[in-house]
Design a protein around this motif. Structure first.
Motif, mmCIF file in Angstrom:
data_model
loop_
_atom_site.group_PDB
_atom_site.id
_atom_site.type_symbol
_atom_site.label_atom_id
_atom_site.label_comp_id
_atom_site.label_asym_id
_atom_site.label_seq_id
_atom_site.Cartn_x
_atom_site.Cartn_y
_atom_site.Cartn_z
ATOM 1 N N SER A 56 10.657 44.365 100.911
ATOM 2 C CA SER A 56 11.737 44.373 101.941
ATOM 3 C C SER A 56 11.637 43.381 101.810
ATOM 4 O O SER A 56 11.464 41.613 101.854
ATOM 5 N N ALA A 57 13.689 42.781 102.148
ATOM 6 C CA ALA A 57 14.010 42.057 101.833
ATOM 7 C C ALA A 57 14.624 41.412 103.269
ATOM 8 O O ALA A 57 14.178 42.121 104.353
ATOM 9 N N ALA A 58 14.303 39.707 102.961
ATOM 10 C CA ALA A 58 14.023 38.988 104.412
ATOM 11 C C ALA A 58 14.767 37.832 104.249
ATOM 12 O O ALA A 58 14.846 37.135 103.942
ATOM 13 N N TRP A 59 15.791 37.660 104.848
ATOM 14 C CA TRP A 59 15.990 35.923 105.214
ATOM 15 C C TRP A 59 15.543 35.096 105.850
ATOM 16 O O TRP A 59 15.273 35.829 107.034
ATOM 17 N N PRO A 60 15.929 33.814 105.719
ATOM 18 C CA PRO A 60 15.537 32.648 106.848
ATOM 19 C C PRO A 60 16.400 32.996 107.634
ATOM 20 O O PRO A 60 17.510 32.976 107.923
ATOM 21 N N SER A 61 15.901 32.186 108.613
ATOM 22 C CA SER A 61 16.375 32.603 109.957
ATOM 23 C C SER A 61 17.424 31.104 110.244
ATOM 24 O O SER A 61 16.672 29.980 109.588
ATOM 25 N N PRO A 62 18.347 30.979 110.571
ATOM 26 C CA PRO A 62 19.925 30.050 110.175
ATOM 27 C C PRO A 62 19.010 28.726 111.698
ATOM 28 O O PRO A 62 18.057 29.741 112.563
ATOM 29 N N LEU A 63 18.967 26.989 111.610
ATOM 30 C CA LEU A 63 18.539 26.612 112.143
ATOM 31 C C LEU A 63 19.838 27.162 113.334
ATOM 32 O O LEU A 63 20.981 26.749 112.984
ATOM 33 N N ARG A 64 19.619 26.969 115.082
ATOM 34 C CA ARG A 64 19.903 27.096 115.887
ATOM 35 C C ARG A 64 19.990 26.225 117.247
ATOM 36 O O ARG A 64 18.143 25.781 116.761
ATOM 37 N N ALA A 65 20.408 25.475 117.884
ATOM 38 C CA ALA A 65 20.288 24.565 118.945
ATOM 39 C C ALA A 65 19.650 25.636 120.425
ATOM 40 O O ALA A 65 19.771 27.075 120.287
ATOM 41 N N LYS A 66 19.387 24.638 120.695
ATOM 42 C CA LYS A 66 18.566 25.354 122.379
ATOM 43 C C LYS A 66 19.432 26.240 122.694
ATOM 44 O O LYS A 66 20.973 25.897 123.178
ATOM 45 N N HIS A 67 19.674 27.310 123.160
ATOM 46 C CA HIS A 67 20.323 28.078 124.005
ATOM 47 C C HIS A 67 20.943 27.361 125.005
ATOM 48 O O HIS A 67 20.252 26.935 125.746
ATOM 49 N N GLY A 68 22.322 27.387 124.666
ATOM 50 C CA GLY A 68 22.590 26.878 126.595
ATOM 51 C C GLY A 68 22.978 24.953 126.195
ATOM 52 O O GLY A 68 23.694 24.776 127.292
ATOM 53 N N ALA A 69 22.465 24.409 125.109
ATOM 54 C CA ALA A 69 22.936 23.292 124.607
ATOM 55 C C ALA A 69 24.544 23.039 124.696
ATOM 56 O O ALA A 69 25.111 23.854 124.024
ATOM 57 N N PRO A 70 24.321 21.595 125.115
ATOM 58 C CA PRO A 70 26.147 21.297 125.330
ATOM 59 C C PRO A 70 26.614 20.689 124.152
ATOM 60 O O PRO A 70 26.138 20.401 122.870
ATOM 61 N N ASN A 71 27.875 21.088 123.922
ATOM 62 C CA ASN A 71 28.591 20.248 123.205
ATOM 63 C C ASN A 71 28.468 18.911 123.585
ATOM 64 O O ASN A 71 28.467 18.685 124.486
#
Length: 792
Positions: A56-71
């Motif tokens: 069964s295939a699986a992709w690495p999770s992309p790097l994500r900023a914290k939810h709600g992190a501002p520009n």
């Protein structure tokens, strides 16, 4: 509870449970204590069998900023004093900054380092500038860790930390934090923006540049612009930043970004479209003494300084306006008209970026920091100002009568102009001194505006907590939900020096957590501690080029220290050193401890040893056809005796163009062909042009062309010889083949390396032209096969 309390002789009931949990708690403590970037790759979440059906295939999770992190948008202007902008009482109208301040927060006790590159190092890392390696400027780096301009790996940038926490990152404009000897087509690129956390860079790498003819890079590749009389650097930077944000949002609208927008404005040269200068005609005829009083009154009315603040007096050596001649007043008033127009057009262009955030909807979830200056106003133009500012290094700039002959053209591409030192004092109202003098707030106090919709309150109340430019990094990390890393790319990080400003976003009265901060630039030094400042000044900043020896006079233990209780004395107007010697002694000891801890000593180490160069001890250099855009730090200094040989293939008809050139409009040399003549032209700081024109016609086909320079013996000795600019006199000779076709004596030549951002080119003259008789790039219409340079 301390973990040791778990280890008791009787382990029953709850305590027994705690004992069993101890290993888990220790693991938890260890995890919190070791935040490592980049984060380790997650284990493969799929399964691998012998066949596709069993897997069964699986992709690495992309790097994500914290939810709600501002520009995050971090804006930094250059050489703007505390009292320059209308937002803080100044005479230059800054309506876009006014708008941002009205919806955000104003900070009136925010401090920078006192000069450009060191401020930027502290800003972008959250550490002190000596810790990063920028105790002074890369241009005068010294062979000590705190002064070598080599960005330390244990002081990772905001951009790198945010990038490794899921942010996109980009930098625009001035970048003055790369060692000069690493700015070359072959790098190394370790200390360029794109190796220090920024995924994209568009800007310049020197301390200053022309608004009309900048030498720019995109990432690490040089950028050439077609000649365009309407081109303006700050406009271009704003356009590029807006385009990058649009591209980013088109592809990854949910991914936050960090944009660092650092203009070259308003550093000299003060280059301004004339329509902006015209707005200020006659607005500064009252002079700098009266202007300070006017700014001071507006500052109190705006509430950006306390009601009990005092206006500090004019420093010794700076002339009173009323003591000036009519010609001086006419020239100096216009210099300030030019500067005010420069700040206003900069405000307009930055405002376009801010308006685009608003129009696109990004502003609502964007945290903006707008720092109005990396130091106070600049006195580096000298007491009279200059329209050939790099010439102040040698003290040969034009006189007041000479400048008046063309004063209406100040701000145009033809002039490397800077205002008189009195205006730097006026734009630093209400404080003492100005840029470089890091002992006093005139150099280190600049406005800060913060805007973060729905996250700030009481915008009408000015924030007066003591803050420092190294506070921006921890503020960003807290706002973005980022844990400051202990290790980045395998390197243990030194702690942040700054303190987060986030608590002040909603509580105007919250106490500052930044209770101790030292300052030091070129031996001008101070220490802030719990509302007190002790300060020692070394020299007058307008003297730095005319009397360089003042930097090296030693006797630091003889410096006079001043003492100010700045919690009660906002502008450092009342020196309490004589009244409270014990407090002064206490603070001097604190400075010494901070200086030792941060690597401040030795004070003013420049130039004990020469800055490393790409050329090293070489005396023979070969440049083949097509070589161009070589920064001047990568080519030999040609103020010494040398021989330049070019193998040239002349066309059959009407040969013309540049064979080889170095520098540009404000200093350099060019060997070129025009109107059938071979010409060598020396341009010293844009003030002295001398030509050597070959006699006789040019040959056809392949020919050797030689220029020989025999420098006169130097008469300088001691400190003067050590500090002298690379300008000499000597005899130049031209040869075509073996035949001498011209000879002349140059009263002055050299100083090409003071052309700042200009370059060395074979077969053309990129950037601004060395000579006024041609326009860049004026390419040679034959072929230059090679150029060799031999130093005697």
């Amino acid at each position: 509870m301390h973990p040791g309390n778990f280890l008791r002789p009787v382990l029953t009931g709850r305590r027994f449970t705690q004992f069993l949990l101890l290993p888990l708690l220790c693991i938890s403590f260890a995890a919190r204590a070791e935040e490592v970037l980049p984060k380790p790759e997650e284990p493969f979440q799929g399964t691998i069998g012998k066949t596709r059906e069993e897997s069964s295939a699986a992709w690495p999770s992309p790097l994500r900023a914290k939810h709600g992190a501002p520009n995050i948008v971090l804006i930094l202007l250059d050489d703007v004093g505390f009292g320059a902008s209308s937002t803080f009482g100044g005479a230059a109208t800054t309506p876009e900054l006014d708008k941002l301040a009205a919806q955000g927060l104003r900070y009136n006790n925010f401090n920078v380092v006192g000069i450009c590159a060191p401020t930027r190092a502290a800003l972008l890392t959250g550490r002190n500038h000596h810790q990063v390696g920028f105790g002074n400027l890369p241009d005068v780096a010294a062979g000590f860790p705190a002064y070598n301009s080599v960005w330390k790996k244990n002081t990772a940038s905001i951009a790198e930390v945010l990038r490794l926490n899921g942010y996109s990152t980009a930098a625009f404009g001035k970048w003055h934090n790369t060692p000069t000897w690493e700015i070359s087509p072959v790098g190394p690129f370790d200390h360029w923006p794109t190796s220090l956390g920024f995924e994209y860079f568009y800007g310049f790498l020197a301390g200053e540049t022309s608004e009309w003819d900048p030498r720019l890079y995109r990432d690490t590749a040089p950028v050439e612009h077609a000649p365009d009389p309407k081109y303006y650097l700050t406009t271009d930077l704003a356009d590029d930043a807006i385009h990058w944000i649009h591209q980013h949002d088109a592809v990854a609208p949910k991914k936050p970004y960090f944009v660092y927008f650092a203009t070259g404005a308003t550093h000299a040269p003060h280059h301004v479209p004339h329509e902006w200068i015209d707005k200020y005609k006659g607005k500064f005829d009252q002079g700098w003494d009266k202007l300070r009083e006017e700014v001071f009154a507006r500052q109190k009315k705006l509430g950006v300084i306390p009601a009990n603040a005092l206006l500090t007096p004019r420093p010794d050596g700076l002339p009173a306006w009323d003591s000036l001649t009519p010609d001086q007043k006419k020239l100096y008033a216009h210099q300030m008209e030019v500067y005010a127009g420069y700040l206003s057009v900069t405000d307009y262009e930055v405002g376009r970026l801010l308006k685009d955030l608003q129009d696109s909807g990004d502003a609502q979830h964007t945290l903006v920091f707008y720092i109005v200056g990396d130091n106070g106003g600049s006195a580096e133009g000298g007491l009279e100002g200059s329209d050939t500012n790099v010439a102040t290094i040698e003290g040969s700039h034009r006189t007041v009568p000479e400048m008046l002959e063309h004063f209406s053209d100040l701000g145009s591409p033809d002039y490397d102009n800077h205002y008189a030192a009195g205006w730097s004092w006026a734009t630093s109202t209400p404080f003492q001194w100005m840029k470089q003098i890091a002992s006093h707030f005139g150099a280190t106090r600049d406005p800060l505006i913060v805007s973060w919709p729905d996250h700030t309150t009481h915008s009408e109340i000015v924030r007066s907590q003591f803050g420092h430019v190294n506070d921006i990094a921890p503020t960003i990390y807290q706002a973005a939900g980022v844990t400051f890393p202990d290790v980045v790319d395998g390197v243990k990080q030194i702690p942040l020096e700054g303190k987060s400003l986030v608590p002040s976003f909603t509580d105007p009265q919250v106490k500052s957590q930044h209770t101790v901060q030292y300052f030091e630039i070129f031996g001008n030094r101070a220490i802030y501690k719990d509302g007190w400042v002790a300060a020692a000044r070394r020299y007058k900043p307008w003297e730095i080029f005319s009397n360089l020896a003042t930097l090296f006079r030693g006797n630091f233990d003889k410096d006079r220290w001043e003492l100010y209780h700045v919690d009660e004395d906002f502008s450092e107007a009342n020196d309490l050193a004589a009244k409270d010697p014990d407090k002064l002694k206490e603070l001097k000891a604190v400075f010494d401890a901070e200086a030792v801890r941060n690597g401040v000593y030795p004070l003013v180490p420049i130039p004990l040893v020469d800055i490393p160069t790409v050329t090293g001890d070489k005396t023979h250099f070969v440049y083949l056809s097509g070589v161009d855009r070589l920064p001047l730090a990568t080519v030999p200094e040609l103020s010494v005796s040398h021989k330049l040989t070019a193998i040239v293939d002349f066309p059959d008809n009407a040969p013309q163009g540049v064979i080889v050139a170095e520098g540009g409009r404000y200093g350099g040399f060019s060997l070129y062909v025009k109107d059938g003549k071979l010409i060598y032209e020396s341009n010293v700081y844009g003030t002295i042009h001398q030509t050597l024109v070959a006699s006789g016609p040019l040959p056809k086909g392949k020919t050797q062309v030689v220029y020989e320079y025999e420098a006169d013996p130097s008469k300088l000795t001691g400190i003067a010889a050590l500090l002298a600019p690379k300008v000499t006199s000597g005899t130049g000779r031209l040869f075509i083949g073996d035949k001498k076709v011209g000879e002349t004596h140059f009263a002055k030549t050299g100083g090409f390396h003071s052309a700042i951002t200009e370059t060395f080119d074979v077969g053309q003259d990129t950037g601004s032209p060395v000579s006024s008789v041609y326009g860049s790039p004026f390419p040679f219409n034959g072929k230059v096969e090679r150029v060799t340079i031999d130093l005697e």
